[in-house]
Design a protein around this motif. Structure first.
Motif, PDB file in Angstrom:
ATOM      1  N   ASN A 261      46.624 -40.412  87.783  1.00 23.82           N
ATOM      2  CA  ASN A 261      47.597 -39.680  88.576  1.00 23.82           C
ATOM      3  C   ASN A 261      48.756 -39.245  87.682  1.00 23.82           C
ATOM      4  O   ASN A 261      49.295 -40.055  86.913  1.00 23.82           O
ATOM      5  CB  ASN A 261      48.118 -40.570  89.718  1.00 23.82           C
TER       6      ASN A 261
ATOM      7  N   PHE B  40      40.350 -38.689  94.776  1.00 31.72           N
ATOM      8  CA  PHE B  40      39.855 -39.301  93.532  1.00 31.72           C
ATOM      9  C   PHE B  40      40.678 -40.546  93.180  1.00 31.72           C
ATOM     10  O   PHE B  40      40.134 -41.550  92.724  1.00 31.72           O
ATOM     11  CB  PHE B  40      39.901 -38.293  92.385  1.00 31.72           C
TER      12      PHE B  40
ATOM     13  N   SER C  50      35.769 -32.014  86.886  1.00 33.26           N
ATOM     14  CA  SER C  50      36.277 -30.640  87.018  1.00 33.26           C
ATOM     15  C   SER C  50      36.016 -29.871  85.720  1.00 33.26           C
ATOM     16  O   SER C  50      35.823 -30.463  84.653  1.00 33.26           O
ATOM     17  CB  SER C  50      37.771 -30.643  87.322  1.00 33.26           C
TER      18      SER C  50
ATOM     19  N   HIS D  67      46.425 -31.187  96.069  1.00 33.08           N
ATOM     20  CA  HIS D  67      46.963 -32.553  96.036  1.00 33.08           C
ATOM     21  C   HIS D  67      46.044 -33.515  96.793  1.00 33.08           C
ATOM     22  O   HIS D  67      45.795 -34.638  96.335  1.00 33.08           O
ATOM     23  CB  HIS D  67      48.364 -32.577  96.639  1.00 33.08           C
TER      24      HIS D  67
ATOM     25  N   LEU E 140      56.159 -32.790  91.820  1.00 33.93           N
ATOM     26  CA  LEU E 140      55.840 -34.223  91.723  1.00 33.93           C
ATOM     27  C   LEU E 140      56.632 -34.946  90.639  1.00 33.93           C
ATOM     28  O   LEU E 140      56.909 -36.138  90.775  1.00 33.93           O
ATOM     29  CB  LEU E 140      54.342 -34.407  91.415  1.00 33.93           C
TER      30      LEU E 140
ATOM     31  N   ASN F 185      40.047 -35.698  88.540  1.00 36.95           N
ATOM     32  CA  ASN F 185      38.613 -35.431  88.706  1.00 36.95           C
ATOM     33  C   ASN F 185      37.945 -35.262  87.341  1.00 36.95           C
ATOM     34  O   ASN F 185      38.091 -34.213  86.712  1.00 36.95           O
ATOM     35  CB  ASN F 185      38.428 -34.166  89.547  1.00 36.95           C
TER      36      ASN F 185
ATOM     37  N   ARG G 214      42.874 -33.271  97.181  1.00 35.73           N
ATOM     38  CA  ARG G 214      41.691 -33.560  96.368  1.00 35.73           C
ATOM     39  C   ARG G 214      42.024 -34.659  95.339  1.00 35.73           C
ATOM     40  O   ARG G 214      41.261 -35.596  95.136  1.00 35.73           O
ATOM     41  CB  ARG G 214      41.230 -32.295  95.635  1.00 35.73           C
TER      42      ARG G 214
ATOM     43  N   GLU H 179      45.436 -28.365  86.136  1.00 31.12           N
ATOM     44  CA  GLU H 179      45.121 -26.949  85.844  1.00 31.12           C
ATOM     45  C   GLU H 179      43.756 -26.596  86.419  1.00 31.12           C
ATOM     46  O   GLU H 179      42.956 -27.467  86.711  1.00 31.12           O
ATOM     47  CB  GLU H 179      45.122 -26.775  84.316  1.00 31.12           C
ATOM     48  N   ASP H 180      43.520 -25.298  86.584  1.00 33.17           N
ATOM     49  CA  ASP H 180      42.167 -24.929  87.016  1.00 33.17           C
ATOM     50  C   ASP H 180      41.342 -24.528  85.796  1.00 33.17           C
ATOM     51  O   ASP H 180      41.869 -24.212  84.722  1.00 33.17           O
ATOM     52  CB  ASP H 180      42.220 -23.844  88.102  1.00 33.17           C
TER      53      ASP H 180
HETATM   54  P1  ATP Z   1      38.360 -26.808  88.000  1.00 38.33           P
HETATM   55  O1  ATP Z   1      38.620 -25.338  88.190  1.00 38.33           O
HETATM   56  O2  ATP Z   1      38.937 -27.362  86.742  1.00 38.33           O
HETATM   57  O3  ATP Z   1      36.922 -27.232  88.213  1.00 38.33           O
HETATM   58  P2  ATP Z   1      39.592 -27.324  90.591  1.00 38.33           P
HETATM   59  O4  ATP Z   1      39.222 -25.973  91.045  1.00 38.33           O
HETATM   60  O5  ATP Z   1      39.132 -28.495  91.373  1.00 38.33           O
HETATM   61  O6  ATP Z   1      39.184 -27.608  89.095  1.00 38.33           O
HETATM   62  P3  ATP Z   1      42.345 -27.233  91.355  1.00 38.33           P
HETATM   63  O7  ATP Z   1      41.984 -27.086  92.788  1.00 38.33           O
HETATM   64  O8  ATP Z   1      43.210 -26.217  90.735  1.00 38.33           O
HETATM   65  O9  ATP Z   1      41.127 -27.388  90.371  1.00 38.33           O
HETATM   66  O10 ATP Z   1      43.017 -28.697  91.283  1.00 38.33           O
HETATM   67  C1  ATP Z   1      43.510 -29.244  90.157  1.00 38.33           C
HETATM   68  C2  ATP Z   1      42.962 -30.625  89.852  1.00 38.33           C
HETATM   69  O11 ATP Z   1      44.069 -31.519  89.863  1.00 38.33           O
HETATM   70  C3  ATP Z   1      41.910 -31.242  90.805  1.00 38.33           C
HETATM   71  O12 ATP Z   1      40.833 -31.701  90.023  1.00 38.33           O
HETATM   72  C4  ATP Z   1      42.625 -32.456  91.443  1.00 38.33           C
HETATM   73  O13 ATP Z   1      41.753 -33.550  91.588  1.00 38.33           O
HETATM   74  C5  ATP Z   1      43.678 -32.773  90.395  1.00 38.33           C
HETATM   75  N1  ATP Z   1      44.896 -33.403  90.926  1.00 38.33           N
HETATM   76  C6  ATP Z   1      45.560 -33.138  92.078  1.00 38.33           C
HETATM   77  N2  ATP Z   1      46.658 -33.904  92.192  1.00 38.33           N
HETATM   78  C7  ATP Z   1      46.710 -34.675  91.077  1.00 38.33           C
HETATM   79  C8  ATP Z   1      47.631 -35.662  90.595  1.00 38.33           C
HETATM   80  N3  ATP Z   1      48.718 -36.018  91.281  1.00 38.33           N
HETATM   81  N4  ATP Z   1      47.373 -36.230  89.384  1.00 38.33           N
HETATM   82  C9  ATP Z   1      46.293 -35.873  88.663  1.00 38.33           C
HETATM   83  N5  ATP Z   1      45.379 -34.950  89.064  1.00 38.33           N
HETATM   84  C10 ATP Z   1      45.584 -34.354  90.257  1.00 38.33           C
END
Ligand code: ATP
Length: 267
Positions: free
Chosen positions: A221, A66, A208, A60, A106, A205, A62, A184-185
């Protein structure tokens, strides 16, 4: 000491602890960072209630960074992606929305509204293995208005991914042609694509792996763009045939470049 309760499914295996109401905070709406602080509050309470994992707090943070650079507003590249994503979901044969702990904490009500407006099923899928947390998410979604919440099975798995997130429901993600996977990751997003699914993601991001791999990436967001998606889906219901132009003309790379340019202008 909290009392156990049973979820709306009546499933004996789904006994979970009741969740506190969300959110309870002394932040007033006049505070300049009210919305951001309320979202933070929701995530913290989601962790305390057993919906989100402690690792979710970091993810969150991270996202917040952004969002700060994007001036905490919905840009044109995100509005265009909202339209393309909703068009994909409405035109799908079997749309599914994948729900993890942060997303549930959320925006549970908006997720239920989006599922109802697009005809998508809701399916629980979390990064850090925990049956209790999966059940807590299901219970919370049901209380937020979900008619049905699918759980990961132990019979059907996504190919090209080898941890807990590979388990999917036979009538959910297994059958799906379009999957919405907010926050998602990258591994799972890439696996969904390699399994032939179209993917709509929401990710602040634009660099990502998820953002890069998805069919449609909404760089905004979650809490801001979900209400926009619900409104669009309600407006376009029954007009599925006329939506193909929007989906076929969508250029995700261009949207990601525009988002990255906006970030660089601010930083
Ligand atoms: P990837 O594996 O896709 O490169 P990551 O390892 O950074 O990404 P995570 O740590 O799982 O992925 O995080 C999920 C993503 O969600 C991050 O890119 C973060 O910026 C994003 N994120 C977090 N909170 C929110 C939100 N409220 N709305 C939109 N995006 C969000």
């Amino acid at each position: 000491m909290m009392q156990k309760t049973t979820t709306a499914t009546g499933d004996a295996a789904a006994e979970i602890y009741p969740l506190p109401p969300m959110p309870a905070s002394d932040v007033t709406p006049s505070h300049p960072r009210y919305l951001s602080l309320m979202a933070r509050e929701r995530i913290v309470q989601g962790v305390e209630a057993g919906i989100a994992s402690p690792h979710g707090l970091i993810a969150h943070g991270r996202g917040e960074a952004f969002d700060y650079l994007l001036n905490e507003r919905t840009h044109d590249f995100a509005s265009g992606a909202v339209d393309a994503g909703v068009a994909l979901l409405l035109a799908a044969r079997h749309p599914v929305i994948s729900v993890n702990g942060n997303v549930c904490a959320l925006a549970a009500e908006e997720l239920c509204a989006l599922a109802a407006a697009t005809g998508a099923k809701l399916e629980v899928n979390i990064f850090h293995t925990s049956a209790a947390r999966e059940l807590a998410i299901r219970s919370y979604l049901e209380r937020a208005g979900a008619q049905e919440v699918l759980m990961p099975s132990r019979t059907h798995a996504l190919q090209h991914i080898d941890h807990n997130r590979r388990w999917i429901h036979p009538e959910g993600i297994h059958l799906a042609d379009v999957v919405c996977v907010p926050l998602e990751d990258g591994d799972r997003c890439q696996a969904l694509i390699r399994n032939g699914k179209k993917v709509v993601t929401i990710d602040l991001n634009p660099m990502s792996r998820t953002a890069r791999a998805a069919t449609v990436t909404i760089v905004d967001n979650l809490t801001r763009c979900l209400p926009l998606m619900v409104a669009r889906a309600r407006e376009w219901q029954g007009r599925e045939e006329s939506l193909s132009e929007i989906t076929s003309g969508w250029d995700n790379e261009a949207a990601l470049s525009a988002a990255e340019a906006a970030l660089r202008r601010m930083s």
